[in-house]
Design a protein around this motif. Structure first.
Motif, PDB file in Angstrom:
ATOM      1  N   THR A  56       0.839  -1.195   0.000  1.00  0.00           N
ATOM      2  CA  THR A  56       0.000   0.000   0.000  1.00  0.00           C
ATOM      3  C   THR A  56       0.874   1.245   0.000  1.00  0.00           C
ATOM      4  O   THR A  56       1.735   1.400   0.868  1.00  0.00           O
ATOM      5  CB  THR A  56      -0.897   0.034   1.255  1.00  0.00           C
ATOM      6  N   GLU A  57       0.657   2.124  -0.978  1.00  0.00           N
ATOM      7  CA  GLU A  57       1.332   3.415  -0.988  1.00  0.00           C
ATOM      8  C   GLU A  57       0.442   4.412  -0.262  1.00  0.00           C
ATOM      9  O   GLU A  57      -0.772   4.417  -0.452  1.00  0.00           O
ATOM     10  CB  GLU A  57       1.577   3.880  -2.425  1.00  0.00           C
ATOM     11  N   THR A  58       1.030   5.227   0.579  1.00  0.00           N
ATOM     12  CA  THR A  58       0.247   6.220   1.310  1.00  0.00           C
ATOM     13  C   THR A  58       0.882   7.599   1.205  1.00  0.00           C
ATOM     14  O   THR A  58       2.101   7.727   1.057  1.00  0.00           O
ATOM     15  CB  THR A  58       0.164   5.892   2.819  1.00  0.00           C
ATOM     16  N   VAL A  59       0.040   8.609   1.255  1.00  0.00           N
ATOM     17  CA  VAL A  59       0.502   9.979   1.500  1.00  0.00           C
ATOM     18  C   VAL A  59      -0.303  10.515   2.671  1.00  0.00           C
ATOM     19  O   VAL A  59      -1.534  10.441   2.675  1.00  0.00           O
ATOM     20  CB  VAL A  59       0.340  10.901   0.278  1.00  0.00           C
ATOM     21  N   LEU A  60       0.385  11.006   3.659  1.00  0.00           N
ATOM     22  CA  LEU A  60      -0.242  11.532   4.860  1.00  0.00           C
ATOM     23  C   LEU A  60      -0.248  13.055   4.797  1.00  0.00           C
ATOM     24  O   LEU A  60       0.780  13.674   4.517  1.00  0.00           O
ATOM     25  CB  LEU A  60       0.567  11.067   6.078  1.00  0.00           C
ATOM     26  N   GLU A  61      -1.421  13.648   5.024  1.00  0.00           N
ATOM     27  CA  GLU A  61      -1.526  15.110   5.151  1.00  0.00           C
ATOM     28  C   GLU A  61      -1.821  15.413   6.624  1.00  0.00           C
ATOM     29  O   GLU A  61      -2.747  14.850   7.196  1.00  0.00           O
ATOM     30  CB  GLU A  61      -2.663  15.646   4.289  1.00  0.00           C
ATOM     31  N   LEU A  62      -1.004  16.286   7.208  1.00  0.00           N
ATOM     32  CA  LEU A  62      -1.189  16.629   8.625  1.00  0.00           C
ATOM     33  C   LEU A  62      -1.414  18.108   8.799  1.00  0.00           C
ATOM     34  O   LEU A  62      -0.731  18.933   8.185  1.00  0.00           O
ATOM     35  CB  LEU A  62       0.050  16.219   9.429  1.00  0.00           C
ATOM     36  N   LYS A  63      -2.368  18.442   9.679  1.00  0.00           N
ATOM     37  CA  LYS A  63      -2.652  19.839  10.000  1.00  0.00           C
ATOM     38  C   LYS A  63      -2.679  20.007  11.518  1.00  0.00           C
ATOM     39  O   LYS A  63      -2.986  19.054  12.241  1.00  0.00           O
ATOM     40  CB  LYS A  63      -4.003  20.267   9.422  1.00  0.00           C
ATOM     41  N   ASN A  64      -2.411  21.223  11.945  1.00  0.00           N
ATOM     42  CA  ASN A  64      -2.410  21.564  13.368  1.00  0.00           C
ATOM     43  C   ASN A  64      -1.399  20.714  14.138  1.00  0.00           C
ATOM     44  O   ASN A  64      -1.646  20.275  15.252  1.00  0.00           O
ATOM     45  CB  ASN A  64      -3.814  21.419  13.972  1.00  0.00           C
ATOM     46  N   LEU A  65      -0.253  20.508  13.489  1.00  0.00           N
ATOM     47  CA  LEU A  65       0.822  19.702  14.074  1.00  0.00           C
ATOM     48  C   LEU A  65       1.891  20.650  14.607  1.00  0.00           C
ATOM     49  O   LEU A  65       2.543  21.343  13.832  1.00  0.00           O
ATOM     50  CB  LEU A  65       1.408  18.783  13.011  1.00  0.00           C
ATOM     51  N   LYS A  66       2.030  20.690  15.931  1.00  0.00           N
ATOM     52  CA  LYS A  66       2.960  21.644  16.534  1.00  0.00           C
ATOM     53  C   LYS A  66       4.353  21.035  16.668  1.00  0.00           C
ATOM     54  O   LYS A  66       4.502  19.822  16.748  1.00  0.00           O
ATOM     55  CB  LYS A  66       2.434  22.089  17.891  1.00  0.00           C
ATOM     56  N   GLY A  67       5.362  21.890  16.661  1.00  0.00           N
ATOM     57  CA  GLY A  67       6.744  21.431  16.802  1.00  0.00           C
ATOM     58  C   GLY A  67       7.353  22.006  18.057  1.00  0.00           C
ATOM     59  O   GLY A  67       6.705  22.773  18.769  1.00  0.00           O
ATOM     60  N   PRO A  68       8.598  21.679  18.357  1.00  0.00           N
ATOM     61  CA  PRO A  68       9.374  20.654  17.649  1.00  0.00           C
ATOM     62  C   PRO A  68       9.106  19.266  18.234  1.00  0.00           C
ATOM     63  O   PRO A  68       8.969  19.118  19.435  1.00  0.00           O
ATOM     64  CB  PRO A  68      10.815  21.082  17.942  1.00  0.00           C
ATOM     65  N   GLN A  69       9.019  18.285  17.351  1.00  0.00           N
ATOM     66  CA  GLN A  69       8.902  16.893  17.781  1.00  0.00           C
ATOM     67  C   GLN A  69       9.149  15.990  16.590  1.00  0.00           C
ATOM     68  O   GLN A  69       9.117  16.434  15.444  1.00  0.00           O
ATOM     69  CB  GLN A  69       7.525  16.612  18.393  1.00  0.00           C
ATOM     70  N   LYS A  70       9.429  14.734  16.884  1.00  0.00           N
ATOM     71  CA  LYS A  70       9.622  13.747  15.825  1.00  0.00           C
ATOM     72  C   LYS A  70       8.455  12.775  15.874  1.00  0.00           C
ATOM     73  O   LYS A  70       8.017  12.372  16.948  1.00  0.00           O
ATOM     74  CB  LYS A  70      10.937  12.986  16.026  1.00  0.00           C
TER      75      LYS A  70
END
Length: 140
Positions: A56-70
């Motif tokens: 399965t190929e995936t593309v993830l879209e993320l919003k409201n993701l605060k940094g810094p973190q891994k």
């Protein structure tokens, strides 16, 4: 009048953005997608997926993701197996932050990943921080 000009501008801007990010172009082209927002973290994730010969190929879209973190994207199989598809680092300013003052912080993050699972073998996806906190879960 002015309406036609606006449309042209919108199309041009869109084309430029797609050229900037292969993951974003792939995301836009994939028909199957699932979205969820975590009520606690307020992180919003959309996973676009496509069946391939290898999995399965995936593309993830993320919003409201605060940094810094891994963080990493994990597919959880219906059999309970966990597979990490991809991982990334979030800069201080974050991604897809509502009301952000800079363009880079406003833009969502798009990350490409792949799993050996076939789409119908996946129960759900989890976005986890490296220290084990789940940011958001998306049903497959």
């Amino acid at each position: 009048g002015g309406g036609g000009g606006d449309d042209g501008g919108g199309r041009r801007a869109e084309a430029t953005q797609q050229a900037a990010s292969p993951a974003e172009s792939a995301f836009a082209a994939m028909p199957d997608r699932v979205t969820a927002t975590d009520p606690g973290t307020q992180v919003s994730a959309t996973v676009a997926l496509e069946k391939k010969a290898w999995g399965t190929e995936t593309v993830l879209e993320l919003k409201n993701l605060k940094g810094p973190q891994k963080c990493s994207l994990i597919a959880v199989g219906k059999n309970g197996e966990r597979e990490t598809l991809t991982s990334w680092s979030v800069p201080d300013w974050g991604y897809g932050i509502p009301g952000a003052t800079t363009e880079k912080a406003k833009k969502p993050l798009y990350v490409h990943g792949g799993a050996a699972f076939e789409p119908n073998q996946i129960s759900h996806f989890e976005v986890m921080t490296f220290d084990g906190k789940r940011l958001v879960e998306v049903d497959a």
